[in-house]
Design a protein around this motif. Structure first.
Motif, PDB file in Angstrom:
ATOM      1  N   THR A 256       7.607  -2.232  -6.381  1.00  0.00           N
ATOM      2  CA  THR A 256       7.707  -1.834  -4.967  1.00  0.00           C
ATOM      3  C   THR A 256       6.931  -2.742  -4.020  1.00  0.00           C
ATOM      4  O   THR A 256       7.253  -2.811  -2.831  1.00  0.00           O
ATOM      5  N   THR A 257       5.913  -3.431  -4.517  1.00  0.00           N
ATOM      6  CA  THR A 257       4.969  -4.081  -3.606  1.00  0.00           C
ATOM      7  C   THR A 257       4.722  -5.562  -3.877  1.00  0.00           C
ATOM      8  O   THR A 257       4.405  -6.314  -2.961  1.00  0.00           O
ATOM      9  N   MET A 258       4.874  -6.004  -5.132  1.00  0.00           N
ATOM     10  CA  MET A 258       4.435  -7.346  -5.494  1.00  0.00           C
ATOM     11  C   MET A 258       5.568  -8.315  -5.840  1.00  0.00           C
ATOM     12  O   MET A 258       5.505  -9.494  -5.510  1.00  0.00           O
ATOM     13  N   ASP A 259       6.586  -7.850  -6.521  1.00  0.00           N
ATOM     14  CA  ASP A 259       7.634  -8.731  -7.025  1.00  0.00           C
ATOM     15  C   ASP A 259       8.491  -9.233  -5.862  1.00  0.00           C
ATOM     16  O   ASP A 259       9.123  -8.431  -5.162  1.00  0.00           O
ATOM     17  N   PRO A 260       8.549 -10.545  -5.626  1.00  0.00           N
ATOM     18  CA  PRO A 260       9.345 -11.081  -4.507  1.00  0.00           C
ATOM     19  C   PRO A 260      10.806 -10.664  -4.549  1.00  0.00           C
ATOM     20  O   PRO A 260      11.461 -10.616  -3.505  1.00  0.00           O
ATOM     21  N   ALA A 261      11.316 -10.347  -5.725  1.00  0.00           N
ATOM     22  CA  ALA A 261      12.734  -9.981  -5.844  1.00  0.00           C
ATOM     23  C   ALA A 261      13.003  -8.562  -5.367  1.00  0.00           C
ATOM     24  O   ALA A 261      14.138  -8.242  -4.961  1.00  0.00           O
ATOM     25  N   THR A 262      12.009  -7.668  -5.427  1.00  0.00           N
ATOM     26  CA  THR A 262      12.257  -6.254  -5.108  1.00  0.00           C
ATOM     27  C   THR A 262      11.352  -5.688  -4.023  1.00  0.00           C
ATOM     28  O   THR A 262      11.631  -4.616  -3.499  1.00  0.00           O
TER      29      THR A 262
ATOM     30  N   GLU B  23      -3.514   4.763  -7.374  1.00  0.00           N
ATOM     31  CA  GLU B  23      -3.062   5.698  -8.408  1.00  0.00           C
ATOM     32  C   GLU B  23      -1.763   5.261  -9.066  1.00  0.00           C
ATOM     33  O   GLU B  23      -1.297   5.881 -10.007  1.00  0.00           O
ATOM     34  N   ASN B  24      -1.154   4.186  -8.545  1.00  0.00           N
ATOM     35  CA  ASN B  24       0.145   3.763  -9.052  1.00  0.00           C
ATOM     36  C   ASN B  24       0.018   2.977 -10.354  1.00  0.00           C
ATOM     37  O   ASN B  24      -0.951   2.244 -10.567  1.00  0.00           O
ATOM     38  N   GLU B  25       1.036   3.120 -11.190  1.00  0.00           N
ATOM     39  CA  GLU B  25       1.120   2.318 -12.392  1.00  0.00           C
ATOM     40  C   GLU B  25       1.414   0.871 -12.017  1.00  0.00           C
ATOM     41  O   GLU B  25       2.065   0.584 -10.996  1.00  0.00           O
ATOM     42  N   ALA B  26       0.963  -0.065 -12.858  1.00  0.00           N
ATOM     43  CA  ALA B  26       1.155  -1.484 -12.580  1.00  0.00           C
ATOM     44  C   ALA B  26       2.628  -1.831 -12.444  1.00  0.00           C
ATOM     45  O   ALA B  26       3.031  -2.602 -11.578  1.00  0.00           O
ATOM     46  N   GLU B  27       3.486  -1.216 -13.307  1.00  0.00           N
ATOM     47  CA  GLU B  27       4.913  -1.515 -13.263  1.00  0.00           C
ATOM     48  C   GLU B  27       5.519  -1.112 -11.928  1.00  0.00           C
ATOM     49  O   GLU B  27       6.321  -1.831 -11.334  1.00  0.00           O
ATOM     50  N   MET B  28       5.132   0.099 -11.458  1.00  0.00           N
ATOM     51  CA  MET B  28       5.643   0.558 -10.177  1.00  0.00           C
ATOM     52  C   MET B  28       5.136  -0.316  -9.029  1.00  0.00           C
ATOM     53  O   MET B  28       5.875  -0.660  -8.097  1.00  0.00           O
ATOM     54  N   MET B  29       3.843  -0.706  -9.087  1.00  0.00           N
ATOM     55  CA  MET B  29       3.275  -1.559  -8.052  1.00  0.00           C
ATOM     56  C   MET B  29       4.017  -2.889  -7.968  1.00  0.00           C
ATOM     57  O   MET B  29       4.320  -3.401  -6.882  1.00  0.00           O
ATOM     58  N   SER B  30       4.308  -3.460  -9.122  1.00  0.00           N
ATOM     59  CA  SER B  30       5.033  -4.721  -9.159  1.00  0.00           C
ATOM     60  C   SER B  30       6.411  -4.559  -8.533  1.00  0.00           C
ATOM     61  O   SER B  30       6.843  -5.375  -7.709  1.00  0.00           O
TER      62      SER B  30
ATOM     63  N   LEU C  45      -1.864 -14.370  -0.535  1.00  0.00           N
ATOM     64  CA  LEU C  45      -3.096 -13.586  -0.545  1.00  0.00           C
ATOM     65  C   LEU C  45      -2.772 -12.144  -0.158  1.00  0.00           C
ATOM     66  O   LEU C  45      -2.265 -11.888   0.935  1.00  0.00           O
ATOM     67  N   TYR C  46      -3.083 -11.194  -1.059  1.00  0.00           N
ATOM     68  CA  TYR C  46      -2.912  -9.767  -0.774  1.00  0.00           C
ATOM     69  C   TYR C  46      -4.257  -9.191  -0.328  1.00  0.00           C
ATOM     70  O   TYR C  46      -5.244  -9.265  -1.061  1.00  0.00           O
ATOM     71  N   ILE C  47      -4.294  -8.670   0.899  1.00  0.00           N
ATOM     72  CA  ILE C  47      -5.478  -7.951   1.385  1.00  0.00           C
ATOM     73  C   ILE C  47      -5.219  -6.472   1.157  1.00  0.00           C
ATOM     74  O   ILE C  47      -4.306  -5.884   1.757  1.00  0.00           O
ATOM     75  N   VAL C  48      -5.998  -5.844   0.250  1.00  0.00           N
ATOM     76  CA  VAL C  48      -5.704  -4.476  -0.165  1.00  0.00           C
ATOM     77  C   VAL C  48      -6.818  -3.528   0.254  1.00  0.00           C
ATOM     78  O   VAL C  48      -7.918  -3.945   0.605  1.00  0.00           O
ATOM     79  N   GLU C  49      -6.488  -2.257   0.168  1.00  0.00           N
ATOM     80  CA  GLU C  49      -7.365  -1.192   0.658  1.00  0.00           C
ATOM     81  C   GLU C  49      -8.226  -0.652  -0.480  1.00  0.00           C
ATOM     82  O   GLU C  49      -7.783   0.163  -1.276  1.00  0.00           O
ATOM     83  N   GLY C  50      -9.464  -1.150  -0.565  1.00  0.00           N
ATOM     84  CA  GLY C  50     -10.425  -0.564  -1.489  1.00  0.00           C
ATOM     85  C   GLY C  50     -10.348  -1.059  -2.919  1.00  0.00           C
ATOM     86  O   GLY C  50      -9.409  -1.756  -3.328  1.00  0.00           O
ATOM     87  N   ASP C  51     -11.378  -0.685  -3.695  1.00  0.00           N
ATOM     88  CA  ASP C  51     -11.501  -1.154  -5.075  1.00  0.00           C
ATOM     89  C   ASP C  51     -10.426  -0.589  -5.988  1.00  0.00           C
ATOM     90  O   ASP C  51      -9.967  -1.253  -6.927  1.00  0.00           O
ATOM     91  N   SER C  52     -10.001   0.669  -5.763  1.00  0.00           N
ATOM     92  CA  SER C  52      -8.986   1.262  -6.650  1.00  0.00           C
ATOM     93  C   SER C  52      -7.660   0.523  -6.505  1.00  0.00           C
ATOM     94  O   SER C  52      -6.975   0.248  -7.492  1.00  0.00           O
TER      95      SER C  52
ATOM     96  N   ILE D  77       3.232  -7.544   6.274  1.00  0.00           N
ATOM     97  CA  ILE D  77       2.819  -6.215   5.823  1.00  0.00           C
ATOM     98  C   ILE D  77       3.691  -5.849   4.627  1.00  0.00           C
ATOM     99  O   ILE D  77       4.919  -5.999   4.667  1.00  0.00           O
ATOM    100  N   ALA D  78       3.050  -5.408   3.540  1.00  0.00           N
ATOM    101  CA  ALA D  78       3.797  -4.920   2.374  1.00  0.00           C
ATOM    102  C   ALA D  78       4.126  -3.453   2.604  1.00  0.00           C
ATOM    103  O   ALA D  78       3.228  -2.620   2.756  1.00  0.00           O
ATOM    104  N   GLU D  79       5.404  -3.135   2.664  1.00  0.00           N
ATOM    105  CA  GLU D  79       5.813  -1.742   2.855  1.00  0.00           C
ATOM    106  C   GLU D  79       5.581  -0.954   1.571  1.00  0.00           C
ATOM    107  O   GLU D  79       5.991  -1.382   0.487  1.00  0.00           O
ATOM    108  N   SER D  80       4.944   0.186   1.702  1.00  0.00           N
ATOM    109  CA  SER D  80       4.757   1.088   0.557  1.00  0.00           C
ATOM    110  C   SER D  80       5.717   2.267   0.710  1.00  0.00           C
ATOM    111  O   SER D  80       5.909   2.770   1.815  1.00  0.00           O
ATOM    112  N   PRO D  81       6.332   2.722  -0.387  1.00  0.00           N
ATOM    113  CA  PRO D  81       7.278   3.846  -0.279  1.00  0.00           C
ATOM    114  C   PRO D  81       6.560   5.137   0.098  1.00  0.00           C
ATOM    115  O   PRO D  81       5.421   5.371  -0.313  1.00  0.00           O
TER     116      PRO D  81
END
Length: 660
Positions: free
Chosen positions: A607-613, A598-605, A436-443, A553-557
């Protein structure tokens, strides 16, 4: 087909001698662990207590040595160990080497141990069998006797010598055997607890506990209650009880079944009512009944019946109001019961509950009669009791209604008929995979939703800065839709352990719907604040999830560094420096990372979502007190303390501040 071993007459064997205990300690002591070891100690202590209560000696000394050995010394008549003409054996053999032998079976032969704690004749022998060594020293009849045992067997026989010492008594020193018990390191608190309890139910007997320290000196504690359970109840109730301490005592005689013999029962009950503390303890033949049994059943029946009758006869109930339960009484009752009987049916050898039918019946009648008189003779106290019990009842019913309402609100299934706003579930039902990802806001919800792996990653947005759960009371917290939505989606309920809301606790880890709960916010001051508030909420309402390692916590660059052929992500200043050194003289463009939305889906995956990266930080509060202190400092009510903390420590965090 393989040959099966035959099952022959010779395959039937019986354990003999010390092996009956050493190989099956749990049968006698209830456990082969520390609890069983503790019970083996109590068996020796109970023999000394029986002597003292029977009028022989008024002091018992228990010593715990550094090597985990124990010594119990009494000043009774001394255990008979010499030759027994009737049995044609030495008494020491009967007492220390024969199960079900002793002087407590035939009450018709004399007055020894009419109300005995060590009735079953197992104690001294079973404890001796389960010991690495046991030394027994007895003074009686002008002689000093010595016995030595090793691993259940006597070594050297009985040593006997004349003595001019006038004292009598028995001293037993032994060490439980690690070949029998898995653990023999009994904590000091056990001895303190047991001796205090025995002092309570054996008035005018002094119990002394000696604990050997590392420097071989001994620390002594003395336990003594002149008036027994009445003094103990007064001690528990403290300075401001609702009512005076009452003490009821009486004797009864009866039988459990028509075809059984009559036996004697002695009943003693002390109690008071309090709106500060509650405590119920039951003892029988000096043994603490951890699981109650007959006396507990009698107290519940008698107190509920008599207080309910008083409320009805004095028109204390509202119209159509349900009657009280014992829970409403228990919440304001301080009661200690100490009963004795010449015949006792224990639930098992460990004596944690008794099942005598007659004790339950006679004690119920005894309490009802005395409570009726007490209420008549003390009308002011009766009114106080009635009012407090009704307060407890109505508070319980209100809390129960709140609990049911909250359970419906928080624990409903996530489906079309009970949809949490903007929650996006994943497809997998495998709890070992679901995140479960708890994210900040609708965007951010939009970006994460496109970047996620829909098979096992779900998303719920937090709309703005949520309530500070450290400062708010529970009523305000549970009225907050954002928080209740989060708890509902998490699925395991809440842990509420203090104050008036304690009954609404419904936490069940088995109902957790996720393997990971990932907090995903922007890498700026606002994102850090929102992350802290979410963590605070989890810490206050479901701390077990943090303790068990479910929260991340998901680290964001912080920086994006782009060259002609590649984009690099730096999560702090050090990483930025290393990347710049690595790319050398290449042309590059560097900028602070955008917000999640504001991030592209590819970048989000990537840096933040893909378990491998991705980079996840598991929240592990190694020191829960330090964690609580930090939450209190940053989010609590101490404004000046927070200012002082920032003044003294703020320089350490300047690099993280978004200052241009």
């Amino acid at each position: 087909m393989a040959n099966k071993k035959e099952y022959t007459n010779e395959d039937i064997v019986s354990l003999k001698g010390e092996d009956r205990v050493r190989k099956r300690p749990a049968v006698i002591f209830g456990s082969d662990g520390l609890e069983g070891c503790k019970h083996s100690v109590f068996e020796i202590l109970s023999n000394s207590i029986d002597e003292a209560r029977d009028g022989h000696g008024d002091k018992i000394i228990v010593t715990k040595y550094n090597d985990d050995s124990i010594e119990v010394e009494d000043f009774g008549r001394g255990c008979p160990v010499d030759y027994n003409q009737r049995e044609k054996k030495y008494n020491w053999e009967l007492v220390y080497c024969e199960l079900y032998a002793g002087g407590k079976y035939n009450n018709n032969s004399g007055d020894n141990y009419e109300y005995s704690l060590g009735l079953n004749g197992l104690g001294a022998c079973a404890t001796q069998y389960s010991s690495e060594f046991m030394d027994v020293e007895v003074f009686r009849d002008g002689y000093k006797y010595d016995l030595h045992f090793e691993k259940g067997r006597n070594v050297g026989g009985l040593k006997k010598e004349e003595t001019k010492q006038k004292k009598t008594g028995t001293k037993t020193h032994w060490r439980p055997d690690l070949e029998v018990f898995t653990d023999i390191k009994i904590e000091n608190e056990y001895f303190e607890d047991v001796l205090k309890k025995q002092a309570v139910v054996n008035p005018n007997i002094t119990f002394i506990l000696r604990i050997q320290r590392e420097n071989n000196s001994f620390e002594e504690k003395t336990f003594y209650y002149e008036n027994g359970i009445a003094d103990y109840v007064a001690e528990i109730a403290g300075e401001k009880p609702l009512t005076s301490v009452q003490f009821f005592t009486g004797d009864r005689k009866g039988r459990d079944r028509e075809d059984k013999d009559d036996y004697k029962v002695k009943l003693s009950v002390a109690f008071t009512f309090s709106n500060q503390v509650k405590c119920l303890e039951y003892y029988h033949n000096s043994s603490f009944l951890e699981h109650g049994g007959s006396p507990e059943d009698a107290v519940k029946s008698a107190f509920t019946s008599q207080i309910n009758a008083y409320l009805k006869s004095n028109n204390k109930y509202l119209k159509n109001e349900k009657p009280i339960t014992f829970q409403d009484i228990e919440d304001c009752l301080v009661l200690v019961s100490s009963s004795f009987s010449t015949q006792t049916s224990y639930a098992n050898q460990t004596k944690k509950a008794i099942t005598n039918k007659f004790i339950k019946e006679c004690m119920t009648e005894f309490l009802k009669h005395n409570l009726e008189i007490y209420f008549i003779e003390n009308p002011d106290e009766a009114v106080k009791i009635a009012e407090q019990v009704l307060v407890n009842k109505r508070s319980r019913e209100k809390a129960e209604k709140s609990r049911i309402d909250l359970k419906k609100k928080l624990a409903g299934s996530i489906d079309l008929s009970n949809q949490v706003q903007k929650f996006v579930d994943c497809r997998s039902k495998d709890l070992s995979q679901r995140e479960l990802y708890i994210v900040e806001g609708d965007s951010a919800l939009g970006s994460v939703k496109m970047a996620r792996n829909a098979e096992f990653q779900a998303v719920i947005p937090v709309r703005g800065k949520i309530l500070n759960c450290l400062k708010a009371d529970y009523d305000k917290i549970f009225k907050n839709e954002i928080i209740t939505d989060l708890i509902k989606v998490i699925g395991c309920g809440v842990e509420v352990k203090t104050g008036k809301n304690k009954e609404i606790s419904m936490f069940n880890l088995d109902n957790l719907r996720w393997n990971k709960i990932v907090i995903c916010t922007d890498a700026d001051v606002d994102g850090f604040h929102i992350r802290t508030l979410i963590l605070t909420m989890l810490y206050r309402l479901v701390p077990t999830l943090i303790e068990k390692g479910y929260v991340y916590i998901a680290e964001s660059p912080l920086f994006e560094i782009t060259t002609s052929d590649k984009t690099y992500f730096a999560y702090d200043e050090n990483e930025k420096t290393k990347i710049l050194k690595m790319i050398g003289n290449k042309k590059f463009d560097i900028q602070r990372s955008k917000g999640l939305g504001e991030n592209e889906a590819e970048m989000m995956s990537l840096t933040t979502m893909d378990p491998a990266t991705r980079r996840l930080i598991k929240i592990e509060p190694d020191d829960i007190e330090q964690t609580q202190w930090m939450f209190d400092m940053l989010l609590g009510d101490d404004l000046q303390g927070r200012k002082d903390f920032i003044t003294n420590n703020g320089v350490d965090y300047l690099d993280m501040a978004d200052i241009s």
